[in-house]
Design an enzyme around this catalytic site. Structure first.
Site, PDB file in Angstrom:
ATOM      1  N   SER A  36       0.860  -1.180   0.000  1.00 29.58           N
ATOM      2  CA  SER A  36       0.000   0.000   0.000  1.00 29.58           C
ATOM      3  C   SER A  36       0.898   1.231   0.000  1.00 29.58           C
ATOM      4  O   SER A  36       1.910   1.268   0.711  1.00 29.58           O
ATOM      5  CB  SER A  36      -0.902   0.004   1.239  1.00 29.58           C
ATOM      6  OG  SER A  36      -1.682   1.182   1.278  1.00 29.58           O
ATOM      7  N   GLY A  48      -5.036  10.269 -22.034  1.00 28.83           N
ATOM      8  CA  GLY A  48      -5.209   9.334 -23.138  1.00 28.83           C
ATOM      9  C   GLY A  48      -4.282   9.713 -24.273  1.00 28.83           C
ATOM     10  O   GLY A  48      -4.040  10.895 -24.537  1.00 28.83           O
ATOM     11  N   PHE A 116      -5.107   0.667 -15.761  1.00 29.24           N
ATOM     12  CA  PHE A 116      -5.866   1.272 -16.860  1.00 29.24           C
ATOM     13  C   PHE A 116      -7.162   0.508 -17.092  1.00 29.24           C
ATOM     14  O   PHE A 116      -7.147  -0.710 -17.285  1.00 29.24           O
ATOM     15  CB  PHE A 116      -5.024   1.273 -18.134  1.00 29.24           C
ATOM     16  CG  PHE A 116      -5.655   2.025 -19.283  1.00 29.24           C
ATOM     17  CD1 PHE A 116      -5.652   3.414 -19.307  1.00 29.24           C
ATOM     18  CD2 PHE A 116      -6.253   1.350 -20.333  1.00 29.24           C
ATOM     19  CE1 PHE A 116      -6.246   4.112 -20.351  1.00 29.24           C
ATOM     20  CE2 PHE A 116      -6.839   2.032 -21.384  1.00 29.24           C
ATOM     21  CZ  PHE A 116      -6.831   3.422 -21.384  1.00 29.24           C
ATOM     22  N   GLN A 168       2.177   0.880 -24.790  1.00 28.14           N
ATOM     23  CA  GLN A 168       1.793  -0.148 -23.827  1.00 28.14           C
ATOM     24  C   GLN A 168       0.828  -1.178 -24.403  1.00 28.14           C
ATOM     25  O   GLN A 168       0.532  -2.190 -23.764  1.00 28.14           O
ATOM     26  CB  GLN A 168       1.201   0.493 -22.569  1.00 28.14           C
ATOM     27  CG  GLN A 168      -0.064   1.294 -22.789  1.00 28.14           C
ATOM     28  CD  GLN A 168       0.186   2.780 -22.998  1.00 28.14           C
ATOM     29  OE1 GLN A 168       1.162   3.182 -23.638  1.00 28.14           O
ATOM     30  NE2 GLN A 168      -0.696   3.606 -22.455  1.00 28.14           N
ATOM     31  N   LEU A 220      14.997   6.626 -25.780  1.00 28.39           N
ATOM     32  CA  LEU A 220      15.822   6.115 -24.688  1.00 28.39           C
ATOM     33  C   LEU A 220      15.669   6.942 -23.419  1.00 28.39           C
ATOM     34  O   LEU A 220      16.587   6.999 -22.602  1.00 28.39           O
ATOM     35  CB  LEU A 220      17.302   6.108 -25.124  1.00 28.39           C
ATOM     36  CG  LEU A 220      17.619   5.398 -26.443  1.00 28.39           C
ATOM     37  CD1 LEU A 220      19.075   5.634 -26.844  1.00 28.39           C
ATOM     38  CD2 LEU A 220      17.327   3.904 -26.347  1.00 28.39           C
ATOM     39  N   GLY A 221      14.519   7.591 -23.255  1.00 28.10           N
ATOM     40  CA  GLY A 221      14.309   8.413 -22.057  1.00 28.10           C
ATOM     41  C   GLY A 221      15.332   9.540 -21.988  1.00 28.10           C
ATOM     42  O   GLY A 221      15.513  10.291 -22.945  1.00 28.10           O
ATOM     43  N   GLY A 224      18.128  10.231 -24.923  1.00 31.04           N
ATOM     44  CA  GLY A 224      17.852  10.673 -26.284  1.00 31.04           C
ATOM     45  C   GLY A 224      17.129   9.619 -27.105  1.00 31.04           C
ATOM     46  O   GLY A 224      16.272   8.906 -26.595  1.00 31.04           O
ATOM     47  N   GLY A 251       5.798  10.941 -23.434  1.00 32.99           N
ATOM     48  CA  GLY A 251       5.852  10.182 -24.681  1.00 32.99           C
ATOM     49  C   GLY A 251       4.864  10.700 -25.706  1.00 32.99           C
ATOM     50  O   GLY A 251       5.161  10.764 -26.901  1.00 32.99           O
ATOM     51  N   ASP A 252       3.686  11.106 -25.257  1.00 41.08           N
ATOM     52  CA  ASP A 252       2.679  11.642 -26.174  1.00 41.08           C
ATOM     53  C   ASP A 252       3.084  13.018 -26.696  1.00 41.08           C
ATOM     54  O   ASP A 252       2.826  13.348 -27.861  1.00 41.08           O
ATOM     55  CB  ASP A 252       1.325  11.728 -25.473  1.00 41.08           C
ATOM     56  CG  ASP A 252       0.773  10.356 -25.116  1.00 41.08           C
ATOM     57  OD1 ASP A 252       1.085   9.386 -25.824  1.00 41.08           O
ATOM     58  OD2 ASP A 252       0.041  10.252 -24.119  1.00 41.08           O
TER      59      ASP A 252
END
Length: 293
Positions: A36, A48, A116, A168, A220-221, A224, A251-252
Site C-alpha cells: 500500500s 489518453g 488502466f 503499452q 531512450l528516455g 535521447g 511520450g505523447d
C-alpha cells in the site's frame, strides 16, 4: 493538412508517492505481494494517448483529428477538445460504459505504476478511416486491440502514410501480427523496452525493422533517441529539462512533435530532435495537457 490520431481519450487520476517503489517491494516476497502506498498528492487530468498527442500537435500549429471513443461520462472531454480548438468529428460517444480511466502513481525517481480501465476505448474500431484529400498522415497509438488492427489496415487501404507506435498496447499482439503492422506502416516508434519486445516477437533486429519502413525511432528516455534508417543508426541527443516535475504524457508530447515534423517533410532525426525538446518542456509541467511551447 490534417493528421488522424488513433488512440485513447482517458481521464487520468495522477498520484504522487514520496518514497521509492523499490524500497517498498521485497523481491523475495513477490509471490505474496501486498503493498500500500500513501499518496499525499492527487489530481485528475484529461489524458489518453490520442488526446495528449492532439494537444501537442495543436500547440505546434497542426490540425489534429483524434479518432477515439468516450463513454457516457465524456461530455467534459468533448468540451475540453472544443476549448482547445481540436476538431472532434471522429470522437464517438458510447452509452452504457465509462470513458477510459488511467490511475497513475509516480515515485520520487519518476518510476510509475499504472492501472488502466479501457471502457469505451474497446469500441474504438466502430469508427472507420476513409480516404480524405486533406489528411496527410496518421498514427496508430495505444488503443483497443481491434481498433489498432483495423485502423492500420484502413490507413494502408486509404493510402495514408502512418506511424505505428504501439506503446503499452504492444503486448496484446503476437509476432506475426506485429510483423504485419510493420509491413503496413510507414514509420515505427517505440521506447527501448518496447523495442526489445518488438524484436523478440518478430525475430527482427532494429536494423532489420528499419529496412522494412521509412524509419524506426527507439526512444531512450534521458539518453535521447536512436534513429534507424535503412539499417543505419543515428543517435539524437537528449534535451535537459529545466526541472523534473511530472513525466506523465511525455511520450505523447514527443509523438505530437514527431507528427509535426513529418508534416513539414523534415528528416526523421530532425523530427526526433523536436520531440526531445517538446518532451523536456512537458516534463517540467504538471499534467499531460498543461504545458505551453
Amino acid at each position: 493538412m490534417a493528421a488522424i490520431i488513433c488512440g485513447s481519450l482517458a481521464f487520468d487520476t495522477i498520484m504522487t508517492f514520496e518514497g521509492r517503489f523499490a524500497e517498498q517491494i521485497l523481491p523475495d516476497q513477490l509471490h505474496i505481494l501486498n503493498v500500500s502506498f500513501l499518496v499525499p498528492a492527487l489530481r485528475r487530468d484529461f489524458g489518453g494517448c490520442a488526446g495528449n498527442i492532439a494537444y501537442s500537435l495543436k500547440l505546434l500549429g497542426g490540425n489534429p483529428l483524434p479518432m477515439a471513443t468516450v463513454g457516457s461520462d465524456g461530455a467534459d472531454y468533448l468540451a475540453r477538445l472544443k476549448t482547445l480548438g481540436i476538431d472532434a468529428q471522429y470522437v464517438r460517444q458510447v452509452d452504457d460504459t465509462y470513458t477510459a480511466q488511467a490511475m497513475i502513481m509516480t515515485d520520487r525517481d519518476n518510476n510509475q505504476i499504472t492501472a488502466f480501465h479501457p471502457g469505451a476505448m474497446m469500441q474504438a474500431h466502430i469508427t472507420r478511416i476513409e480516404p480524405r484529400a486533406d489528411v496527410k498522415l496518421g498514427i496508430i497509438s495505444p488503443d483497443g486491440r481491434d481498433a489498432m488492427l483495423q485502423h492500420a489496415q484502413q490507413f494502408k487501404a486509404a493510402g495514408i502514410p502512418f506511424v505505428f507506435d504501439p506503446g503499452q498496447g504492444l503486448p496484446m499482439f503476437d509476432g506475426p501480427e506485429l510483423a504485419n503492422f510493420i509491413d503496413q506502416a510507414t514509420w515505427v516508434t517505440v521506447n527501448d523496452y518496447e523495442g526489445k519486445m518488438l524484436s523478440d516477437r518478430t525475430g527482427w533486429s532494429s536494423a532489420e525493422i528499419s529496412k522494412r519502413v521509412q524509419g524506426l525511432v527507439v526512444t531512450l528516455g534521458g539518453e535521447g533517441c536512436e534513429v534507424w534508417i535503412g539499417g543505419e543508426k543515428t543517435i539524437v541527443p537528449p534535451v535537459k529539462a529545466a526541472s523534473i516535475v511530472d513525466p506523465t504524457g511525455c511520450g505523447d508530447a514527443w509523438r505530437g512533435a514527431l507528427l509535426h515534423g513529418l508534416e513539414q517533410g523534415w528528416s526523421l532525426a530532425k523530427c526526433a530532435e523536436l520531440g526531445n525538446r517538446v518532451g523536456a518542456t512537458k516534463i517540467a509541467s504538471r499534467g499531460p495537457q498543461n504545458y505551453t511551447l
